[in-house]
Design a protein around this motif. Structure first.
Motif, PDB file in Angstrom:
ATOM      1  N   GLU D 139       0.832  -1.205   0.000  1.00 13.79           N
ATOM      2  CA  GLU D 139       0.000   0.000   0.000  1.00 13.79           C
ATOM      3  C   GLU D 139       0.870   1.260   0.000  1.00 13.79           C
ATOM      4  O   GLU D 139       0.552   2.236  -0.663  1.00 13.79           O
ATOM      5  CB  GLU D 139      -0.915   0.036   1.232  1.00 13.79           C
ATOM      6  CG  GLU D 139      -2.198  -0.704   1.026  1.00 13.79           C
ATOM      7  CD  GLU D 139      -2.040  -2.127   1.520  1.00 13.79           C
ATOM      8  OE1 GLU D 139      -0.889  -2.532   1.810  1.00 13.79           O
ATOM      9  OE2 GLU D 139      -3.059  -2.828   1.649  1.00 13.79           O
ATOM     10  N   VAL D 141       3.941   1.681  -1.173  1.00 14.62           N
ATOM     11  CA  VAL D 141       4.517   1.882  -2.505  1.00 14.62           C
ATOM     12  C   VAL D 141       3.435   2.393  -3.458  1.00 14.62           C
ATOM     13  O   VAL D 141       3.647   3.346  -4.212  1.00 14.62           O
ATOM     14  CB  VAL D 141       5.134   0.566  -3.030  1.00 14.62           C
ATOM     15  CG1 VAL D 141       5.590   0.729  -4.473  1.00 14.62           C
ATOM     16  CG2 VAL D 141       6.300   0.153  -2.152  1.00 14.62           C
ATOM     17  N   LEU D 142       2.263   1.762  -3.392  1.00 11.12           N
ATOM     18  CA  LEU D 142       1.163   2.166  -4.270  1.00 11.12           C
ATOM     19  C   LEU D 142       0.819   3.642  -4.066  1.00 11.12           C
ATOM     20  O   LEU D 142       0.685   4.396  -5.036  1.00 11.12           O
ATOM     21  CB  LEU D 142      -0.070   1.303  -3.978  1.00 11.12           C
ATOM     22  CG  LEU D 142      -1.307   1.539  -4.845  1.00 11.12           C
ATOM     23  CD1 LEU D 142      -1.041   1.131  -6.282  1.00 11.12           C
ATOM     24  CD2 LEU D 142      -2.499   0.764  -4.312  1.00 11.12           C
ATOM     25  N   PHE D 143       0.710   4.062  -2.801  1.00 17.96           N
ATOM     26  CA  PHE D 143       0.317   5.444  -2.539  1.00 17.96           C
ATOM     27  C   PHE D 143       1.426   6.422  -2.909  1.00 17.96           C
ATOM     28  O   PHE D 143       1.153   7.538  -3.344  1.00 17.96           O
ATOM     29  CB  PHE D 143      -0.114   5.618  -1.078  1.00 17.96           C
ATOM     30  CG  PHE D 143      -1.565   5.380  -0.890  1.00 17.96           C
ATOM     31  CD1 PHE D 143      -2.462   6.416  -1.069  1.00 17.96           C
ATOM     32  CD2 PHE D 143      -2.054   4.116  -0.608  1.00 17.96           C
ATOM     33  CE1 PHE D 143      -3.821   6.197  -0.932  1.00 17.96           C
ATOM     34  CE2 PHE D 143      -3.408   3.891  -0.474  1.00 17.96           C
ATOM     35  CZ  PHE D 143      -4.294   4.933  -0.631  1.00 17.96           C
ATOM     36  N   THR D 144       2.691   6.002  -2.724  1.00 16.28           N
ATOM     37  CA  THR D 144       3.795   6.860  -3.138  1.00 16.28           C
ATOM     38  C   THR D 144       3.743   7.065  -4.651  1.00 16.28           C
ATOM     39  O   THR D 144       3.910   8.183  -5.156  1.00 16.28           O
ATOM     40  CB  THR D 144       5.133   6.240  -2.715  1.00 16.28           C
ATOM     41  OG1 THR D 144       5.055   5.879  -1.343  1.00 16.28           O
ATOM     42  CG2 THR D 144       6.276   7.208  -2.926  1.00 16.28           C
ATOM     43  N   LEU D 145       3.466   5.962  -5.376  1.00 20.10           N
ATOM     44  CA  LEU D 145       3.373   6.030  -6.830  1.00 20.10           C
ATOM     45  C   LEU D 145       2.227   6.954  -7.240  1.00 20.10           C
ATOM     46  O   LEU D 145       2.396   7.833  -8.093  1.00 20.10           O
ATOM     47  CB  LEU D 145       3.120   4.618  -7.367  1.00 20.10           C
ATOM     48  CG  LEU D 145       3.692   4.280  -8.739  1.00 20.10           C
ATOM     49  CD1 LEU D 145       5.201   4.249  -8.665  1.00 20.10           C
ATOM     50  CD2 LEU D 145       3.174   2.944  -9.215  1.00 20.10           C
ATOM     51  N   VAL D 146       1.058   6.745  -6.620  1.00 21.53           N
ATOM     52  CA  VAL D 146      -0.108   7.566  -6.959  1.00 21.53           C
ATOM     53  C   VAL D 146       0.173   9.028  -6.610  1.00 21.53           C
ATOM     54  O   VAL D 146      -0.188   9.935  -7.360  1.00 21.53           O
ATOM     55  CB  VAL D 146      -1.374   7.055  -6.234  1.00 21.53           C
ATOM     56  CG1 VAL D 146      -2.538   8.010  -6.441  1.00 21.53           C
ATOM     57  CG2 VAL D 146      -1.745   5.681  -6.742  1.00 21.53           C
ATOM     58  N   PRO D 217      -0.463   7.394   3.713  1.00 15.58           N
ATOM     59  CA  PRO D 217       0.657   6.564   4.185  1.00 15.58           C
ATOM     60  C   PRO D 217       0.930   6.679   5.684  1.00 15.58           C
ATOM     61  O   PRO D 217       1.151   5.669   6.349  1.00 15.58           O
ATOM     62  CB  PRO D 217       1.844   7.084   3.361  1.00 15.58           C
ATOM     63  CG  PRO D 217       1.236   7.537   2.095  1.00 15.58           C
ATOM     64  CD  PRO D 217      -0.092   8.135   2.496  1.00 15.58           C
TER      65      PRO D 217
END
Lengths: 243, 243, 243, 243
Positions: D139, D141-146, D217
């Protein structure tokens, strides 16, 4: 044909993974060249190079788009899917570019950035996120609605407090709304702020309520994600128990 | 009469839903016209139009208010209810408008915005929210109190640190309080900030404590909502088991 | 004597509650008069009035302090307790005021504000808060430590990035530390900010890491409070089961 | 030799604890002297003193480094470990300092600050933190990407809205990216902000989405830490039950 399908659509083979990574890199390069093109005072050589790279990537993306249609089991299904439309919109501006000057439209290529999310290993995390959003959907909508109402009330309140003292900065409720957005999200640029005693007291109270409202959705998403993870583990446990 | 009652009070029929949506839209339009009226340099034609729309909506709201009284099982019950008072307050300024100039009072119409929350499908979410607020009530009051004390202490501290260096900006504890509000909520407009070494060290320590205090209520609401959702599911489970 | 004890120390009788509320109000009034005294350009009459109120409250607080000693079961116990010291410190400046000019010391009266927390019905919430702080103690200390290290690293980094471009604003690591405090807490006054490309990229990365570090403690307190509430309910359940 | 090993590597004896504390203090002193050296207008005497302290600490750290190699069971293991490299990098600049002027490199000493985290009693909290990061890794990594994608989209959007109105401040997408970083993290320095109606509306919508993304995050880390603590307690319970 079957081999090409494996390369383009799947990422569990070596060739498929390599293809996916190449596409991702080209998307990133295309985004970077687009950003560089907006820089002022570019030398003609640099512009030529950027246009060249742009054109090469566009050709690649067009071929990729056509290939995806060709290898898809249900071409129409792909064309009308979210990624299908994104892929089309990303290459369209080049065809239209010669007819009309659509600099803004060319920016649509960045929509392809969402392809970055399609990396196979985050499918599970994305599914969990959608599940979490589904769990907390009602609360998120409710808080967004309350945030909206609160911002409007804050704008009306500050308009009455500050309009006479700062007729330029708080010229209308719409100007006050900009202050409400910048304040309740705690950005606080500092271009508009209350100077009267009434306006400052009002800001204090609205912030006290507002902070607890505006930052709740983030907490909701976090706890819902926690819940979704627990549900997933429970389901995995059920399956394991059944076996 | 019974049919009118169904249309006005219920939203589960087609006509009732349509009526509810029309009322919601008129509330939004009335809010927008009010905001536009505050814009400076409006042409007389625009003002006439806005006044016309205002008047039409006012007539509609008055009829709606009277109808609601007429169809209510207990008229007094409705009149003294939250929404009853809001509905009255929203139309009152028009009657008083001719007697005294009450521009500020006319803003009360925005109270009707809360009707937006009365959309039927969010009843459950609102109930959950009140349940959550009830669960975390004590903590929320405690943290609000501590936030208040902390802000005052921060104001007194910064007043002693900065008063000599910036006698204009930190003229009194009240001026320092404004700084404390803008800083501890992390808005940080930038109109007042410490410039002495002592004031900056003090700001650092007060922020270290303050951040963990000020943003806790939002987290509390989020976890309490999570808890409320779990309790609801459990109750639903009990009912299902019993059947 | 026994009756006086009941009034001063307990709040479950009518007289005791009234006494507690009077003390709370006097604390608030004393805080307000202190704040008003810091206002510039006070008229002599106002100052005389404020001094009068101050003196009356001081007399009341001295009598209250002596009474509390008189009625306490263990006078020394009270004198050395947290509230005993606070009560003494709050009245001390008046006795010393004639000897030396201690304007700053007079501010210590605000310590009495903590008495506001001693309202009987929040005892449970405070106990829960301490329990929560105990649960998450290690994590909170760890995150405070990491926050400190991160701020220092951010300050050193931005010093190297911006010192040459803004030798005034980023004159030393200490100046840079002020920037780090204002930035990582997201206050962002706007008095110092990076202007070089390197400094801005550095800010981006440090914020990406920093945000997730700085705002975690608040989330920790919220989840720990949730946990503490659950533990309390469980204990209450055990007791109920046993009965 | 064995005794020296006990002092240097362990902290559960009195001598070992004392040694660890001395090292920690010297790290802090070395960090402080480094910071003071960056102050402008230092007197030559002060500079001499600072250089003297620096040199003494450097000698101590070199001896410590060599001792750690000497007493280690597997010297190479230590040298290539995280702390081994940090210890070497912290003393290296002194040897190179005479050859080339490496003021920036001397700052690497602050890496030793991470040794502060190696205090024995927080080992458990750090392990819990790593466990939590592991639980919520996907999650995060996903939120950092988004967050990254969202910032870029925000930058492109505001560039189109504001470029014509403020060609200096929003000169390119890269300039707009700086605005996006300062805004979505809610720092809001106030050096760049939208002034057009379109740009302000866009800011409103992007903030509405962005706030819920950027601050998730931190909430994730908090709930994951909560989960990690529960898992730990459960394991401790299992062990206790087995006994």
């Amino acid at each position: 044909m079957q081999r090409l399908k494996g390369i383009i659509e799947k990422t569990d083979t070596k060739a498929g993974m390599a293809f996916a990574i190449v596409v991702q890199c080209l998307i990133l390069i295309s985004v970077v060249t687009f950003s560089i093109e907006t820089l002022p005072h570019l030398s003609p050589t640099a512009e030529q190079w950027l246009n060249g790279i742009d054109f090469a990537i566009f050709v690649f993306f067009t071929i990729e788009y056509l290939s995806r249609i060709a290898v898809a089991d249900h071409p129409w299904h792909y064309i009308r899917s979210f990624y299908g439309i994104v892929d089309l919109v990303a290459i369209l501006p080049f065809f239209l570019g010669n007819v009309i000057d659509l600099r803004a439209v060319r920016a649509f290529r960045f929509l392809r950035l969402f392809r970055l999310l399609k990396v196979v290993r985050y499918n599970k995390a994305i599914r969990r996120l959608f599940r979490a959003l589904n769990i907390a959907r009602e609360e998120i909508v409710l808080f967004t609605l309350v945030t909206g109402i609160l911002m409007y009330l804050a704008a009306v309140g500050i308009y009455y407090c500050e309009h006479d003292a700062q007729p330029e900065k708080f010229a209308s409720v719409f100007h006050a709304l900009w202050w409400a957005v910048a304040t309740l999200t705690t950005v606080g640029y500092g271009d508009v702020y209350p100077i009267t005693v009434g306006g400052r007291c009002f800001t204090f109270f609205i912030l006290l309520i507002g902070l607890a409202v505006v930052s709740v959705p983030a907490g909701l998403v976090a706890t819902a994600l926690h819940k979704a993870r627990e549900m997933e583990e429970e389901e995995a446990g059920h399956i394991r128990n059944r076996e």
